[in-house]
Design an enzyme around this catalytic site. Structure first.
Site, PDB file in Angstrom:
ATOM      1  N   LYS A  49      -4.915   0.001  -1.145  1.00 10.22           N
ATOM      2  CA  LYS A  49      -4.665  -0.095   0.296  1.00 10.22           C
ATOM      3  C   LYS A  49      -5.401  -1.298   0.888  1.00 10.22           C
ATOM      4  CE  LYS A  49      -3.899   4.865   0.465  1.00 10.22           C
ATOM      5  NZ  LYS A  49      -4.400   6.216   0.755  1.00 10.22           N
ATOM      6  N   GLN A  93      -9.710   9.021   2.876  1.00  8.88           N
ATOM      7  CA  GLN A  93      -8.987   9.335   1.635  1.00  8.88           C
ATOM      8  C   GLN A  93      -9.202  10.799   1.237  1.00  8.88           C
ATOM      9  OE1 GLN A  93      -6.868   7.245   0.146  1.00  8.88           O
ATOM     10  NE2 GLN A  93      -6.360   8.678  -1.469  1.00  8.88           N
ATOM     11  N   ASP A 116      -2.490   7.700   9.037  1.00  9.21           N
ATOM     12  CA  ASP A 116      -1.941   8.603   8.019  1.00  9.21           C
ATOM     13  C   ASP A 116      -0.958   9.598   8.634  1.00  9.21           C
ATOM     14  OD1 ASP A 116      -2.659   8.295   5.318  1.00  9.21           O
ATOM     15  OD2 ASP A 116      -4.692   9.041   5.672  1.00  9.21           O
TER      16      ASP A 116
HETATM   17  N1  GUN Z   1      -4.524  11.349  -0.800  1.00 11.40           N
HETATM   18  C1  GUN Z   1      -3.311  11.379  -1.387  1.00 11.40           C
HETATM   19  N2  GUN Z   1      -2.400  10.800  -0.589  1.00 11.40           N
HETATM   20  C2  GUN Z   1      -3.047  10.397   0.513  1.00 11.40           C
HETATM   21  C3  GUN Z   1      -2.643   9.732   1.698  1.00 11.40           C
HETATM   22  O1  GUN Z   1      -1.471   9.386   1.908  1.00 11.40           O
HETATM   23  N3  GUN Z   1      -3.618   9.499   2.605  1.00 11.40           N
HETATM   24  C4  GUN Z   1      -4.898   9.874   2.413  1.00 11.40           C
HETATM   25  N4  GUN Z   1      -5.779   9.622   3.370  1.00 11.40           N
HETATM   26  N5  GUN Z   1      -5.306  10.495   1.331  1.00 11.40           N
HETATM   27  C5  GUN Z   1      -4.376  10.749   0.394  1.00 11.40           C
END
Ligand code: GUN
Length: 282
Positions: A49, A93, A116
């Site tokens: 990311k 995350q 998100d």
């Molecule tokens: N863990 C697995 N997928 C995601 C996501 O799309 N966002 C976040 N913050 N954590 C995750």
């Protein structure tokens, strides 16, 4: 032979469009990423990311916290980031270490920085059909369907998985485009009888080899959201790709399908947040 939906190529296109649009802003969009603990998969996702942010011309601010971080410390950091004018989006995350209260953490993120789309406010906006942000993975799937000219209206859509991150919002987006949607989960009896009815089948379960050719209708669109490792340690989804591919009309590979699209849609959400902040602050 199915058409292979190239998530990597489409993600590159979405990111290039996002980067070009961001050039028109008065300042660079910024993403704060919070990573608690040492989960190796989470580390890989976070690094990905951050790379995407750089590729789009965005700033990224990493906050890596130890496994034993307290709820108070984490909430304190989120409060700080909520107030930071350089931060347009905050991504914590998941999964968090078990001693932390995930719902409380997601609730603490400012609604206008919730890139998100996990905050109950933004989930509610989505449910009401008036979203600010779109949840990244389901939005990535919808973008793939749109790009490949696959209609949803009137189609029978079957979603496997009912998570807040994928299954539930995926069903909602398909419904909003006039699909007839069934959500299946671990307690659904006779799964195959439902999957065989699907014109569009989306699997987000996390079980290697779950979807076999006999579970798929001839000509179905098969979208594999899962990210598993098989016995050989190779990345794969839920779908037995080589078995299912001859029956499908379109199919996504793993890797190179939904995964890159999730990341690209995050960049779009950061741009959306930055635009809102610019209108308000600059
Ligand atoms: N863990 C697995 N997928 C995601 C996501 O799309 N966002 C976040 N913050 N954590 C995750």
């Amino acid at each position: 032979m199915a058409i292979r939906i190239d998530g990597k190529a489409l993600a590159d296109k979405v990111k290039a469009q996002t980067a070009a649009a961001a050039k028109g802003l008065l300042r660079r969009p910024g993403l704060a990423v919070i990573l608690v603990g040492n989960d190796p998969a989470s580390r890989v996702y976070v690094t990905g990311k951050e790379k995407d942010c750089t590729a789009c011309g965005f700033l990224s601010f990493e906050h890596a916290l130890p496994e034993d971080t307290s709820q108070e410390t984490l909430l304190g950091l989120i409060e700080e980031l909520n107030r930071d004018p350089q931060v347009d989006g905050i991504l914590c995350q998941l999964p968090l270490p078990r001693h932390l209260d995930e719902a409380a953490v997601l609730n603490a993120i400012a609604r206008d920085k919730d890139v998100d789309c996990f905050h109950p406010y933004n989930v509610g906006r989505l449910m009401a059909g008036d979203p600010v942000f779109l949840p990244c993975t389901p939005a990535g799937v919808m973008e793939m369907l749109r790009e490949y000219g696959i209609p949803v209206r009137g189609k029978r859509c079957v979603v496997l998985g009912r998570s807040n991150i994928v299954g539930k919002p995926m069903a909602m987006l398909l419904l909003q485009q006039d699909g007839t949607v069934t959500i299946c989960h671990s307690r659904t009896p006779d799964l195959a009888s439902l999957t065989r009815q699907a014109d569009i089948l989306v699997s987000a379960v996390g079980r290697v080899g779950l979807i076999t050719a006999d579970m798929v209708k001839e000509g179905a669109v098969v979208i594999d959201v899962a990210m598993n490792r098989n016995e050989a340690g190779k990345l794969c989804g839920d779908v037995d790709y080589s078995g299912v591919e001859p029956r499908a009309s379109y199919i996504t590979p793993v890797p190179g399908g939904v995964g890159p699209m999730t990341r690209a849609m995050l960049m779009k959400n950061i741009l959306t947040a930055a635009r809102h902040h610019q209108v308000r602050n600059d």
